[in-house]
Scaffold this active site. Structure first.
Site: not given
Ligand code: PNS
Length: 170
Positions: A17, A41, A90, A129
């Protein structure tokens, strides 16, 4: 002024990150690292703890700020006048999910939120993570995975949760 948001769970922040944060901060004028507040989560670290960790680890980067958000990323971005979301890739296995999220965000924002992908530096391509939490659980070596500050916070958490489990069992 080109602003971008780097959203994620960051539970916890890894060197992968940090690599994306540093490189994106070199490309955009302002970068907001936005920690998703999603109780569904059941994260190891609270949102406040994750924000604090990222603030500590990015305090030397002048154009990075850290925030948290709940709900849709497109709503957070619109309310902060941000039109680019940064995500790290990645491996090709990340791509299918990331493409779906990027397309969904474009659709939901009516084209107002684009996604900017950075390929993770090869030395961090194996990092996640989840893997970091598993290593911490078994007291493995985290030197090449997370900064020492994050490692300390991880071991505090793991030791506390072990103590809680033990006192529950008595
Ligand atoms: O680190 P992560 O868990 O891969 O991040 C995922 C994240 C936070 C980028 C994604 O889950 C997100 O943007 N969630 C907020 C809800 C949202 O906007 N969902 C619509 C897109 S699927």
């Amino acid at each position: 002024m080109k602003r971008a948001v780097y959203p994620g769970s960051f539970d916890p922040l890894t060197y992968g990150h940090l690599d994306i944060i540093r490189r994106a901060a070199g490309i955009f004028d302002e970068l907001t690292v936005a920690v998703l507040n999603n109780n569904a989560k059941s994260p190891l670290f609270s949102v406040e703890e994750r924000v604090k960790m990222i603030e500590e680890m990015t305090k030397d980067i002048a154009n990075v700020e850290v925030d948290s958000f709940s709900g849709l990323l497109v709503d957070y971005a619109a309310s902060h006048d941000i039109h680019v979301s940064v995500r790290g890739l990645r491996a090709v296995t990340d791509f299918e999910y990331e493409l779906q999220v990027a397309q969904t965000n474009r659709l939901l924002s009516r084209g107002e939120l684009d996604t900017f992908f950075l390929t993770t530096s090869l030395e961090y391509a194996y990092l996640s993570s989840s893997v970091v939490k598993e290593i911490a659980e078994f007291h493995g070596n985290l030197d090449r995975c997370v900064p020492e500050y994050v490692e300390q916070r991880l071991y505090e958490k793991v030791l506390v949760s072990k103590r809680v489990v033990r006192s529950d069992q008595q």
